[in-house]
Design an enzyme around this catalytic site. Structure first.
Site, PDB file in Angstrom:
ATOM      1  N   ILE A  65       0.473  -1.308  -0.114  1.00 53.36           N
ATOM      2  CA  ILE A  65       0.328   0.283  -0.065  1.00 53.36           C
ATOM      3  C   ILE A  65       0.879   1.404  -0.195  1.00 53.36           C
ATOM      4  CG2 ILE A  65      -2.307  -1.344   1.200  1.00 53.36           C
ATOM      5  CD1 ILE A  65      -0.841   0.358   3.604  1.00 53.36           C
ATOM      6  N   ASP A 136      -9.008   0.175  19.110  1.00 53.26           N
ATOM      7  CA  ASP A 136      -9.361   0.463  20.355  1.00 53.26           C
ATOM      8  C   ASP A 136      -8.091   1.411  21.223  1.00 53.26           C
ATOM      9  OD1 ASP A 136      -8.456  -1.894  21.641  1.00 53.26           O
ATOM     10  OD2 ASP A 136     -10.582  -1.856  22.225  1.00 53.26           O
ATOM     11  N   GLU A 137      -6.891   0.323  21.215  1.00 51.42           N
ATOM     12  CA  GLU A 137      -5.637   0.525  21.045  1.00 51.42           C
ATOM     13  C   GLU A 137      -5.413   2.004  21.355  1.00 51.42           C
ATOM     14  OE1 GLU A 137      -2.794  -2.113  21.575  1.00 51.42           O
ATOM     15  OE2 GLU A 137      -4.377  -3.968  20.749  1.00 51.42           O
ATOM     16  N   TYR A 161       2.689   0.278  18.364  1.00 47.16           N
ATOM     17  CA  TYR A 161       1.605   0.270  16.967  1.00 47.16           C
ATOM     18  C   TYR A 161       0.586   0.567  17.369  1.00 47.16           C
ATOM     19  CZ  TYR A 161      -2.387  -2.800  16.567  1.00 47.16           C
ATOM     20  OH  TYR A 161      -4.153  -2.767  15.922  1.00 47.16           O
ATOM     21  N   LYS A 165      -1.167   3.587  14.963  1.00 46.42           N
ATOM     22  CA  LYS A 165      -2.691   3.514  14.035  1.00 46.42           C
ATOM     23  C   LYS A 165      -3.310   4.544  14.460  1.00 46.42           C
ATOM     24  CE  LYS A 165      -4.951   0.210  12.722  1.00 46.42           C
ATOM     25  NZ  LYS A 165      -4.922   0.066  11.445  1.00 46.42           N
ATOM     26  N   LEU A 201      -1.826 -13.462  21.269  1.00 46.02           N
ATOM     27  CA  LEU A 201      -2.804 -14.557  22.632  1.00 46.02           C
ATOM     28  C   LEU A 201      -3.555 -15.988  22.159  1.00 46.02           C
ATOM     29  CD1 LEU A 201      -2.112 -14.575  25.787  1.00 46.02           C
ATOM     30  CD2 LEU A 201      -4.592 -13.779  25.934  1.00 46.02           C
ATOM     31  N   TYR A 218       2.357 -12.824  30.382  1.00 43.36           N
ATOM     32  CA  TYR A 218       3.461 -11.439  31.450  1.00 43.36           C
ATOM     33  C   TYR A 218       2.787 -11.365  32.063  1.00 43.36           C
ATOM     34  CZ  TYR A 218       4.106 -11.144  25.546  1.00 43.36           C
ATOM     35  OH  TYR A 218       5.160 -11.496  24.667  1.00 43.36           O
ATOM     36  N   ARG A 225      -8.608  -7.767  28.465  1.00 48.06           N
ATOM     37  CA  ARG A 225      -8.829  -7.207  27.232  1.00 48.06           C
ATOM     38  C   ARG A 225     -10.218  -7.496  26.865  1.00 48.06           C
ATOM     39  NH1 ARG A 225      -4.796  -4.973  28.071  1.00 48.06           N
ATOM     40  NH2 ARG A 225      -2.932  -4.713  26.822  1.00 48.06           N
TER      41      ARG A 225
HETATM   42  P1  NAD Z   1      -2.856  -9.119  10.787  1.00 52.59           P
HETATM   43  O1  NAD Z   1      -1.454  -8.753  10.786  1.00 52.59           O
HETATM   44  O2  NAD Z   1      -3.222 -10.764  10.467  1.00 52.59           O
HETATM   45  O3  NAD Z   1      -3.106  -8.316   9.136  1.00 52.59           O
HETATM   46  C1  NAD Z   1      -2.463  -7.392   8.322  1.00 52.59           C
HETATM   47  C2  NAD Z   1      -2.273  -8.078   6.596  1.00 52.59           C
HETATM   48  O4  NAD Z   1      -2.028  -7.138   6.500  1.00 52.59           O
HETATM   49  C3  NAD Z   1      -1.349  -9.929   6.167  1.00 52.59           C
HETATM   50  O5  NAD Z   1      -2.344 -10.348   5.487  1.00 52.59           O
HETATM   51  C4  NAD Z   1      -0.180  -8.402   5.918  1.00 52.59           C
HETATM   52  O6  NAD Z   1       0.486  -8.640   4.646  1.00 52.59           O
HETATM   53  C5  NAD Z   1      -0.696  -7.123   5.112  1.00 52.59           C
HETATM   54  N1  NAD Z   1       0.065  -6.087   5.412  1.00 52.59           N
HETATM   55  C6  NAD Z   1       1.017  -5.352   6.174  1.00 52.59           C
HETATM   56  N2  NAD Z   1       1.905  -4.870   5.406  1.00 52.59           N
HETATM   57  C7  NAD Z   1       0.588  -3.674   4.129  1.00 52.59           C
HETATM   58  C8  NAD Z   1       1.242  -3.255   3.224  1.00 52.59           C
HETATM   59  N3  NAD Z   1       2.262  -2.725   3.728  1.00 52.59           N
HETATM   60  N4  NAD Z   1       1.011  -4.002   1.899  1.00 52.59           N
HETATM   61  C9  NAD Z   1      -0.062  -4.250   1.694  1.00 52.59           C
HETATM   62  N5  NAD Z   1      -0.672  -5.139   2.735  1.00 52.59           N
HETATM   63  C10 NAD Z   1       0.338  -5.344   3.484  1.00 52.59           C
HETATM   64  O7  NAD Z   1      -3.966  -7.930  11.190  1.00 52.59           O
HETATM   65  P2  NAD Z   1      -5.437  -8.227  11.740  1.00 52.59           P
HETATM   66  O8  NAD Z   1      -5.519  -8.708  13.247  1.00 52.59           O
HETATM   67  O9  NAD Z   1      -6.398  -9.111  10.178  1.00 52.59           O
HETATM   68  O10 NAD Z   1      -5.996  -6.714  11.372  1.00 52.59           O
HETATM   69  C11 NAD Z   1      -6.430  -5.817  10.581  1.00 52.59           C
HETATM   70  C12 NAD Z   1      -6.956  -4.520  10.380  1.00 52.59           C
HETATM   71  O11 NAD Z   1      -7.841  -4.103  12.228  1.00 52.59           O
HETATM   72  C13 NAD Z   1      -5.519  -3.157  11.164  1.00 52.59           C
HETATM   73  O12 NAD Z   1      -5.463  -2.684  11.015  1.00 52.59           O
HETATM   74  C14 NAD Z   1      -5.319  -3.778  12.378  1.00 52.59           C
HETATM   75  O13 NAD Z   1      -4.996  -2.981  13.023  1.00 52.59           O
HETATM   76  C15 NAD Z   1      -6.918  -3.700  13.239  1.00 52.59           C
HETATM   77  N6  NAD Z   1      -7.295  -4.118  14.168  1.00 52.59           N
HETATM   78  C16 NAD Z   1      -6.726  -5.571  14.333  1.00 52.59           C
HETATM   79  C17 NAD Z   1      -7.742  -6.195  15.925  1.00 52.59           C
HETATM   80  C18 NAD Z   1      -7.610  -7.239  16.218  1.00 52.59           C
HETATM   81  O14 NAD Z   1      -7.619  -7.656  17.626  1.00 52.59           O
HETATM   82  N7  NAD Z   1      -6.572  -8.457  15.747  1.00 52.59           N
HETATM   83  C19 NAD Z   1      -8.117  -5.040  16.702  1.00 52.59           C
HETATM   84  C20 NAD Z   1      -9.103  -4.094  16.257  1.00 52.59           C
HETATM   85  C21 NAD Z   1      -8.424  -3.533  14.685  1.00 52.59           C
HETATM   86  P1  TYD Z   2      -2.174  -9.566  22.099  1.00 50.35           P
HETATM   87  O1  TYD Z   2      -2.939 -11.114  21.522  1.00 50.35           O
HETATM   88  O2  TYD Z   2      -0.476  -9.660  22.332  1.00 50.35           O
HETATM   89  O3  TYD Z   2      -3.447  -8.473  21.652  1.00 50.35           O
HETATM   90  P2  TYD Z   2      -3.057  -6.568  22.404  1.00 50.35           P
HETATM   91  O4  TYD Z   2      -1.392  -6.497  23.088  1.00 50.35           O
HETATM   92  O5  TYD Z   2      -2.754  -5.609  21.262  1.00 50.35           O
HETATM   93  O6  TYD Z   2      -4.070  -6.647  23.479  1.00 50.35           O
HETATM   94  O7  TYD Z   2      -2.343  -9.703  23.476  1.00 50.35           O
HETATM   95  C1  TYD Z   2      -3.574  -9.998  24.562  1.00 50.35           C
HETATM   96  C2  TYD Z   2      -2.943 -10.143  25.381  1.00 50.35           C
HETATM   97  O8  TYD Z   2      -1.963 -10.832  25.810  1.00 50.35           O
HETATM   98  C3  TYD Z   2      -2.074  -8.549  26.152  1.00 50.35           C
HETATM   99  O9  TYD Z   2      -2.490  -8.663  27.212  1.00 50.35           O
HETATM  100  C4  TYD Z   2      -0.623  -9.169  26.255  1.00 50.35           C
HETATM  101  C5  TYD Z   2      -1.055 -10.357  26.824  1.00 50.35           C
HETATM  102  N1  TYD Z   2       0.031 -11.711  26.413  1.00 50.35           N
HETATM  103  C6  TYD Z   2       0.695 -13.046  27.285  1.00 50.35           C
HETATM  104  O10 TYD Z   2       0.273 -12.711  28.207  1.00 50.35           O
HETATM  105  N2  TYD Z   2       2.005 -13.201  26.707  1.00 50.35           N
HETATM  106  C7  TYD Z   2       1.544 -13.822  25.064  1.00 50.35           C
HETATM  107  O11 TYD Z   2       2.127 -14.124  24.658  1.00 50.35           O
HETATM  108  C8  TYD Z   2       1.030 -12.557  24.029  1.00 50.35           C
HETATM  109  C9  TYD Z   2       1.359 -12.403  23.000  1.00 50.35           C
HETATM  110  C10 TYD Z   2       0.682 -11.613  24.834  1.00 50.35           C
END
Ligand code: NAD
Ligand code: TYD
Length: 355
Positions: A65, A136-137, A161, A165, A201, A218, A225
């Site tokens: 992107i 939400d972070e 991170y 965002k 996690l 941790y 969460r």
């Molecule tokens: P993910 O890490 O599983 O997937 C990210 C995707 O983006 C991957 O397919 C990767 O190849 C692609 N990507 C990374 N850099 C890129 C680039 N420069 N160009 C094109 N593609 C690229 O992430 P996810 O957990 O599915 O999260 C997706 C979105 O949702 C993110 O924006 C994240 O901030 C947001 N989000 C995630 C969570 C969560 O709990 N996972 C919660 C709230 C919001």
């Molecule tokens: P994670 O899944 O990394 O999501 P986020 O940090 O975005 O909330 O982690 C969820 C929670 O679990 C967070 O409080 C960190 C904790 N955690 C551990 O305790 N051990 C681990 O190995 C990981 C990856 C996360």
């Protein structure tokens, strides 16, 4: 002439949430053409979308992107009128080690897409939409008894991170306020479910239990969460994309807060039960390790606005969602085995040492 009524780019569609979003849109709207733009970083995996390979309204484009010229070309080539932007670097622990990659993709990548959309749409905003998926972070950390994040909570990110965002959210709103671009921002709580990369996690711990490896909690495990099943998140994206008020922000969450240590115990007993073992058998694997730097204490989303305006509610209770999730990982071992071979091992060693 294309026979599609809409041409929508979904960025990051090969990732965890993106693959669920692509699947929902491709299957539910055969009249839309869905263009999945993904760089395929370590987190992107086309195996997440194997079932859609032959769908006639689905196209995959491998692209970064941040490549502004290419984003312009794709917008024109496919006559794009909507963008659902999920591509991002998404793991807090990686952001602590390598913040530049997060600034590049999350900030500059978002800006590149916004500017490509502005260039292509040229002020003709009718039926156009830039939908930005955020977290939400960005709101920072709550006290244990300190209320919930609402859409007006001030931004106070702590990790590289969440800082990246937050910056991307500001750019999206700036394009709305400055140029009039129709935009939407949603901030969602922690997601869980199938196809999540096993650095987060829940899939990490399911995989470790499967291999009888320690579960690295941790600190004391007292961080909280708010967990939402990924299909409920993408149902919300669908609803907001079609019916959300342009220029608005919506929080997405299921009022489902868990202390990490309680979640881990529930996860262990769920895996044990599904494996036919006495629930709690694997609790001996729980290992307290050094805390994450700057570890946010508590996240909790107030999604009242989404419920009141658009009627959205989560469909699954956590126990049921966790059950489905554990079942999925235990029956899709090939998917996780592929991911956890190769470079994942180096990552694991760097993160967790010899644990
Ligand atoms: P993910 O890490 O599983 O997937 C990210 C995707 O983006 C991957 O397919 C990767 O190849 C692609 N990507 C990374 N850099 C890129 C680039 N420069 N160009 C094109 N593609 C690229 O992430 P996810 O957990 O599915 O999260 C997706 C979105 O949702 C993110 O924006 C994240 O901030 C947001 N989000 C995630 C969570 C969560 O709990 N996972 C919660 C709230 C919001
Ligand atoms: P994670 O899944 O990394 O999501 P986020 O940090 O975005 O909330 O982690 C969820 C929670 O679990 C967070 O409080 C960190 C904790 N955690 C551990 O305790 N051990 C681990 O190995 C990981 C990856 C996360």
């Amino acid at each position: 002439m294309s026979c599609f009524t809409r041409n929508i780019i979904v960025t990051g569609g090969a990732g965890f949430i993106g693959s669920h979003a692509v699947r929902l849109f491709v299957n539910k709207y055969p009249e839309y053409r869905i263009i999945n733009v993904d760089k395929l970083t370590y987190a992107g995996n086309l195996a997440n979308l194997k079932d859609l390979e032959n769908a006639s309204n689905y196209i995959f484009v491998r692209a970064d992107i941040c490549d502004f010229n290419l984003m312009n070309e794709l917008m024109t080539e496919y006559n794009v009128d909507g963008i659902i932007h999920l591509a991002a670097e998404s793991h807090v622990d990686r952001s602590i080690k390598d913040p530049f990659t997060f600034a590049r993709t999350n900030v500059l990548g978002t800006l590149s897409l916004l500017q490509a959309a502005k260039n292509t749409w040229r002020g003709d905003w009718e039926n156009k939409l830039f939908y930005h998926v955020s977290t939400d972070e960005v709101y920072g950390s709550l006290k244990l008894d300190g209320g919930l994040f609402t859409e007006t909570t001030r931004y106070l990110p702590h990790s590289p991170y969440s800082a990246s965002k937050a910056s991307s959210d500001h750019f999206v709103r700036a394009y709305h306020d400055t140029y009039g671009m129709p935009t939407l921002v949603t901030n969602c709580s922690n997601n869980y479910g199938p196809y999540q990369f096993p650095e987060k996690l829940i899939p990490l711990f399911i995989n470790n239990i499967r291999h009888e490896k320690p579960l690295p909690v941790y600190g004391k495990g007292e961080n909280v969460r708010d967990w939402l099943y990924v299909e409920d998140h993408v149902r919300a994206i669908d609803l907001i994309f079609h019916q959300g008020r342009v220029g608005e922000t919506y929080n997405i969450g299921g009022f489902n807060e868990w202390r990490n240590i309680d979640l881990v115990r529930l996860l262990v007993s769920t895996v044990d039960r599904i494996l036919g073992l006495k629930p709690g058998t694997h609790e001996y694997l729980i290992t307290h390790v050094s805390d994450r730097s700057g570890h946010d204490l508590r996240y909790a989303i107030d999604s009242t606005k989404l419920k009141q305006e658009l009627g959205w509610e989560p469909s699954l209770q956590f126990v049921e969602g966790l059950d489905k999730t554990v079942h999925w990982y235990l029956t899709n071992q090939e998917w996780i085995n592929r991911i956890t071979s190769g470079s994942y091992r180096a990552y694991y060693e760097e993160m967790y040492g010899n644990l």
